[in-house]
Design a protein around this motif. Sequence first.
Motif, mmCIF file in Angstrom:
data_model
loop_
_atom_site.group_PDB
_atom_site.id
_atom_site.type_symbol
_atom_site.label_atom_id
_atom_site.label_comp_id
_atom_site.label_asym_id
_atom_site.label_seq_id
_atom_site.Cartn_x
_atom_site.Cartn_y
_atom_site.Cartn_z
ATOM 1 N N SER A 142 31.144 82.495 52.598
ATOM 2 C CA SER A 142 32.596 82.460 52.389
ATOM 3 C C SER A 142 33.360 83.363 53.361
ATOM 4 O O SER A 142 34.582 83.218 53.510
ATOM 5 C CB SER A 142 32.927 82.870 50.950
ATOM 6 N N VAL A 143 32.691 84.298 54.018
ATOM 7 C CA VAL A 143 33.374 85.203 54.952
ATOM 8 C C VAL A 143 33.993 84.382 56.089
ATOM 9 O O VAL A 143 33.327 83.549 56.703
ATOM 10 C CB VAL A 143 32.397 86.257 55.508
ATOM 11 N N THR A 144 35.274 84.610 56.362
ATOM 12 C CA THR A 144 36.030 83.789 57.302
ATOM 13 C C THR A 144 36.582 84.649 58.433
ATOM 14 O O THR A 144 37.374 85.569 58.193
ATOM 15 C CB THR A 144 37.183 83.075 56.573
ATOM 16 N N VAL A 145 36.139 84.363 59.649
ATOM 17 C CA VAL A 145 36.591 85.098 60.833
ATOM 18 C C VAL A 145 37.863 84.435 61.354
ATOM 19 O O VAL A 145 37.852 83.269 61.745
ATOM 20 C CB VAL A 145 35.506 85.124 61.920
ATOM 21 N N LEU A 146 38.951 85.205 61.371
ATOM 22 C CA LEU A 146 40.248 84.659 61.778
ATOM 23 C C LEU A 146 40.545 84.898 63.250
ATOM 24 O O LEU A 146 41.094 84.016 63.929
ATOM 25 C CB LEU A 146 41.362 85.273 60.914
ATOM 26 N N PRO B 82 25.299 83.216 60.406
ATOM 27 C CA PRO B 82 26.488 82.664 61.068
ATOM 28 C C PRO B 82 27.739 82.819 60.217
ATOM 29 O O PRO B 82 27.665 82.876 58.978
ATOM 30 C CB PRO B 82 26.131 81.190 61.266
ATOM 31 N N ALA B 83 28.870 82.889 60.888
ATOM 32 C CA ALA B 83 30.166 82.867 60.199
ATOM 33 C C ALA B 83 30.556 81.410 59.988
ATOM 34 O O ALA B 83 30.674 80.655 60.955
ATOM 35 C CB ALA B 83 31.216 83.586 61.029
ATOM 36 N N THR B 84 30.752 81.020 58.733
ATOM 37 C CA THR B 84 31.029 79.614 58.435
ATOM 38 C C THR B 84 32.276 79.400 57.592
ATOM 39 O O THR B 84 32.694 78.260 57.401
ATOM 40 C CB THR B 84 29.840 78.981 57.697
ATOM 41 N N GLY B 85 32.898 80.451 57.068
ATOM 42 C CA GLY B 85 34.025 80.296 56.162
ATOM 43 C C GLY B 85 35.256 79.721 56.841
ATOM 44 O O GLY B 85 35.493 79.939 58.034
ATOM 45 N N LYS B 86 36.051 78.987 56.035
ATOM 46 C CA LYS B 86 37.295 78.388 56.506
ATOM 47 C C LYS B 86 38.417 78.723 55.524
ATOM 48 O O LYS B 86 38.193 78.780 54.312
ATOM 49 C CB LYS B 86 37.165 76.861 56.613
ATOM 50 N N GLY C 115 38.820 78.893 60.945
ATOM 51 C CA GLY C 115 37.729 79.848 60.824
ATOM 52 C C GLY C 115 36.870 79.783 62.066
ATOM 53 O O GLY C 115 36.440 78.699 62.474
ATOM 54 N N LEU C 116 36.631 80.930 62.687
ATOM 55 C CA LEU C 116 35.853 80.994 63.921
ATOM 56 C C LEU C 116 34.371 81.166 63.615
ATOM 57 O O LEU C 116 33.992 81.728 62.580
ATOM 58 C CB LEU C 116 36.328 82.167 64.786
ATOM 59 N N SER C 117 33.538 80.692 64.517
ATOM 60 C CA SER C 117 32.106 80.941 64.416
ATOM 61 C C SER C 117 31.753 82.133 65.281
ATOM 62 O O SER C 117 32.496 82.503 66.196
ATOM 63 C CB SER C 117 31.313 79.708 64.856
#
Length: 588
Positions: free
Chosen positions: A419-423, A548-552, A585-587
């Motif tokens: 769930s973590v979302t990189v903005l 991996p970062a997968t959150g949106k 959301g960035l990877s």
Amino acid sequence: MSNDAAPERPWLNPELPTSERVELLLAEMTLEEKAGLFFHTMIAMGEDGELSEGSEMFGIPSNRHHVVDQHMSHFNLLGVAPTAGDIARWYNKLQELAASTRLGIPVTISTDPRHGFSENPGASMLAGPFSQWPEPLGLAATADPELVERFGDIARREYTAVGIRVALHPQVDLATEPRWARQLQTFGEDADLSGRLGAAYVRGFQGESFGPGSVSTMTKHFPGGGPQKDGEDPHFDYGREQVYPGDNFEHHLKPFEEVFAAGGRQIMPYYGMPVGTEYEEVGFGFNKGVLTGLLRERFGFDGIVCTDWGLVTDQPIMGADFAARAWGVEHLTPAERMTKILDAGADQFGGEQEPQMLIDLVQSGVVAEERLDVSARRLLREKFELGLFENPFVDAAAADAVVGSDEFRAAGYAAQQASVTVLTNDGALPFARGAKLYVEGIAADIAAQYGEVVASPAEADVAILRIQAPYEERGTMFENFFHAGSLDFPAAVVDHVAEVAAAVPTVVDVFLDRPAILGPVVSAADAVVANWGSGAPALLDVLSGAVPATGKLPFDVPRSMAAVEASRPDVPFDTADPLFRFGHGLSL
């Protein structure tokens, strides 16, 4: 409560159809016993799994008074127990108490959400012994119905292990007003995603077929609680109006249609009162056009309808002096409110414990006993279909092994990561494992597993700051559980981020329970991340690139408060030129 009693209690015969068992039991019930079914209120546990003598703080009487004296058998469990075994032992003792009554009607225990990171006595509980997952907004950030159904299945097994058989969730309201205080427990702003995830949630809790292994879901808040005027919450008088300047009432029904198709069993209408619609301007729990005309007749819903808490007696909550939540009918007496709720089509009074008032209404001829029978049939049917008459007890010795098992905790941990979302990311992420870390909001011993913790930004290779989305402080403790008001960060918070970022590449993680005005933080920081319930280890796994970062994003993030104030609260994605769009959301 074995079948040995079948000759004296023919409704205990499991070979009979449920409808026949209901009629057999209903025919034996006194008016007092019927009245007890209609009240679904808070109940307290005693210490170490014992029955409770009550709680003066919350105005809750003893377990015996509720079950034996008032003939009540539906309760929302208050508080968090140290162990699952404690809950299970208390639950079994409560069922023994219920079995000792004249008809032996078993108790049904419900709960607000218990698997997240937030605690709000009006909305959710801390996870305690249960596995810990992101809040529903975080589940929405995964956009994964299979993950949500898996969560529901695990929560179902944990709940049933301790005797909880009704979930006072999911909440499929649409977060169309960015300031609204109740977004954290929703699936966000998009009706299609909310519907898919709400249906998956219900399937997980109720199982492939509804029966003895199920947890019945009480979906809320019909007909959709998002379009609150100025985003205020209708627990409070200043938040009572639900408004539709975009003429978008129908849009908010979409997720409920998905829940109905998935077999959702129960519904809770919202506190709010619709303003400027075809419906009477009274709270939805009193609203016959909504509960009978819309829910019962248009959607054909024949499940249980339980009002939100405290519509009848205006009991104060945690020191708040604006206790009435009978919006539009404040002038009515408690008995008149009770009558209007029944006439609207509801089956239960949430948060109330006034059976004698209902008995008096029937004995005085104001309410027909046949009207009670209509709702009593639904309420008894649910108990029969949950298998409570066959086996009301749980295996208390096994509860601790089931609840919070390694398998369940691992699944919750993986969902936190997902769930973590990189903005934004200007190169600060992923940080190198073993780097010198300056952290705020993360325990040093946890951060030390990912790098060398240093005492100041000047010594660090990267800084990681965890902050809370802003909200306005209100006058009482209970109000401050509901984060409302401006979405602008205080200048002191932005200045601090800028000060740290001037010394070292800085990552800011925001607990984004509302879509804050992130522009100033984005301008100051090298990377900005959002979470909706992720522990520090799960967050650091993502930030370090271990997973991996997968959150949106489950909603738009507005560019300014001016854009929020100009938007229509009933229309999704209505703020002008948002800083980040739904689904961003960035990877890494």
